[in-house]
Write an enzyme that holds these catalytic residues in place. Structure first.
Site, mmCIF file in Angstrom:
data_model
loop_
_atom_site.group_PDB
_atom_site.id
_atom_site.type_symbol
_atom_site.label_atom_id
_atom_site.label_comp_id
_atom_site.label_asym_id
_atom_site.label_seq_id
_atom_site.Cartn_x
_atom_site.Cartn_y
_atom_site.Cartn_z
ATOM 1 C CE LYS A 1 52.961 36.006 14.403
ATOM 2 N NZ LYS A 1 51.970 35.208 14.298
ATOM 3 C CB THR B 1 50.348 33.408 11.243
ATOM 4 O OG1 THR B 1 50.136 34.253 11.916
ATOM 5 C CG2 THR B 1 51.790 33.072 11.276
ATOM 6 C CG ASN C 1 41.647 31.287 18.009
ATOM 7 O OD1 ASN C 1 42.631 31.160 17.885
ATOM 8 N ND2 ASN C 1 41.180 32.497 18.377
ATOM 9 C CB THR D 1 53.040 41.312 21.761
ATOM 10 O OG1 THR D 1 51.797 40.449 21.167
ATOM 11 C CG2 THR D 1 53.013 42.313 20.560
ATOM 12 C CB SER E 1 46.851 28.780 15.059
ATOM 13 O OG SER E 1 46.051 29.271 15.992
#
Lengths: 385, 385
Positions: A170, A148, A380, A181, A385
């Site tokens: 990823k 991503t 962010n 995770t 996202s």
């Protein structure tokens, strides 16, 4: 080679139009056997994405034939329509592979709330094309299709005595697992039962992915899957296999740390002298989640006061006035007071080590985190996202 | 007027050279009586600064004659020398005021680890000069002398029926109290016993300073002190006094929020429908500490997925697929799925409201926080504090 390094696996990655960039976004990893054992660990976030709700049930019988993964949409909080999308994805793969849909796991990653009709059509079409393109050396393509905001793919191969472990991962943000995770697929051609695979996977993730806490934010979509083909015909020594799987997981975890969104420092927080491993983890995690400490590291400021302030918020056994703190090898604080001058600490390298000696016992733990940077805030805040 | 608005108090603020800028950095607030009752709440951080260790003991008898406060150095993790500095500060003030040192509270704020011989000499000299300069209208000067990275002083006055409450506060970072936050002094000329003052103070701080969570970082030096002079001669209605004190504390808390380091949004997180107030606070605090959510608000992005992901990490009673989330009045998520389009949400105003309905009961709570901005990272990486 990543997940196709061990014998008995095939993989593929294709572009299905989920990403606006046109980059690959659907991956499939298939276990050709002869064994079809599998295990998985999932996010402990109670807000679970649809693929998590599906895969948690699908993995229960210890049989995993394939994993279908997509980037470009998390399919989380997309209602019953979203769950049906995951179900249909597993059924599509099962039909084409001639297996049971209940043995196909599904993983998704991307923006929460994304999972409409268009998303569904693209995921299904991508699954069809990926399965048509499966090859025994498709591991690299698969690792690219799950990216991503990652700037580079994460892959690992660890060789044992006649067997091997492969893996891909990823993840670049929301790196704070409860159990696991982000999206990780591990493969092995060693001979293991599903129960053995599950025990090894839990033991390895507990001290690798679960010790990575980049930004304190726990994802809704985290999943780590281990598939066992047994194609090497070799039953591994349990201790050797455990060490190899831990090595593979640690390699992927530190690759995730090294590519965390906007980070300029990879911080290793090593807590020693703890009364228990749990205490050591608590203390390490508290420091890893302290924004003031993380911003100080970004500014190359060895601000040990912020480390002690973070430790003080935990319930771990320690005397605040008998703790030592070192940064990159320089003991800046001892027994609740300044030790070496902070000018002696060089925090310019990306690799940063913080040592904390609680002087309360013999247990220890290491937590990996990152600094808090302008680029983290930018990435962010400027992009959903 | 701040702390000198009620009758029976005097205050002063002087520049003692603790701040490199030469601005005022030592303040004294004295209770002229006739009552000398007092109460205080302290940080729950186990790493406590020397002034906290001193004041916790000094306040136990319910008598508070004066508070000496300094900015420019936290006197935390400065060893036994630092504790002696605090002790000598109380003794110096007591001697000049003709009272017992055990009835003088001390507060410090600034860089952790600061508290050497030079610091001690300046604090003692500043205390002497501040006491020499005490006046019945010194509240403003005192409120200026406790500022650190604050861009403006925080003051409040609330009038009751024949009595009043005054207050001052400082704090711009590390705003996440366990009990209280940063340095706050409140005064009243109402007639109260020390026990009543203590009960009122705990009740008011629990729903004001303790609900402010700007950056998740708990200070080592937090202290909120209430001094009672009784000079009005009026015994207040308990309900009225409780409401007035809550109003004064909330005013100061939101002033702290409005001046938090680098923030561009003041975020009010209102949690309703909780099974208990504790659940509501847990959920609000989890969202307030989620860096991804905070960065999204900075980017004016109504990213409700990050709100749900944060809620999912709590142990509060709720069904992740039956939660409503609104932002600035627009319900963007209902029952675990998208509701109104995110384009309808305008996050450009500084005042931001996030509503979370857990649909699990009748309890509610409000948490105040800020966004995560470039300026926050800059201020906390470029300067030691």
């Amino acid at each position: 080679m990543s997940v196709t390094a061990p014998q008995g696996f095939a993989a593929a990655g294709v572009a299905a139009g989920l990403k606006s960039t046109g980059k690959p976004d659907v991956a499939v990893v298939v276990n050709r056997g002869p064994l079809k054992a599998g295990a998985a660990v999932f996010t402990s976030n109670r807000a679970k994405a649809n693929p998590i709700l599906w895969s948690e049930v699908a993995v229960r019988d210890g049989v995993v034939e394939a994993v279908v993964l997509n980037s470009g949409g998390a399919n989380c909080f997309t209602g019953s329509f979203g769950f049906q999308t995951t179900h249909q994805t597993a059924e599509r793969a099962a039909e084409l592979l001639g297996v049971s849909a209940g043995d196909v796991l599904v993983c998704s990653t991307g923006l929460i709330g994304t999972g409409d009709e268009v998303f569904r059509a693209k995921v299904l079409e991508g699954t069809t094309r990926a399965i048509a393109g499966l090859t025994p050396d498709g591991g690299e393509a698969a690792s690219l299709a799950i990216m991503t905001t990652d700037s580079r793919p994460k892959r690992t191969v660890v060789h044992g005595d006649g067997w091997s472990i492969g893996g891909m991962a990823k993840g670049a943000g929301m790196l704070a697992p409860g159990l696991a995770t982000m999206l990780v697929v591990l493969t092995t051609d060693a001979v293991l039962t599903a129960e053995e695979a599950d025990a090894h996977l839990r033991a390895a993730t507990r001290v690798s992915f679960d010790r990575l806490d980049s930004d304190g934010c726990m994802s809704t979509n985290d999943q780590v899957t281990l598939m066992v083909s047994g194609a090497s015909g070799v039953t591994p020594d349990p201790v050797e296999f455990a060490a190899a799987l831990r090595e593979a997981c640690t390699s992927l975890a530190t690759q995730l740390q090294g590519d965390a969104e906007g980070a300029s420092h990879d911080i290793t927080i090593e807590v020693t002298g703890a009364a228990s491993e749990e205490d050591a983890v608590d203390v390490g995690r508290s420091v890893a989640r302290n924004n003031l400490f993380k911003a100080a590291v970004f500014g190359n400021d060895p601000n040990w006061g912020r480390v002690l302030a973070a430790i003080g918020t935990t319930h771990a056994a320690f005397d605040p006035y008998d703790v030592d703190v070192s940064m990159n090898g320089v003991r800046v604080c001892t027994k609740g007071g300044p030790d070496r001058p902070r000018e002696e600490v060089d925090l310019t390298p990306r690799a940063t080590h913080v040592g904390i000696d609680l002087k309360a016992g013999d247990a220890c733990a290491t937590i990996w985190t990152n600094d808090l940077t302008h680029d983290y805030v930018h990435e962010n805040s400027a992009y959903s996202s």
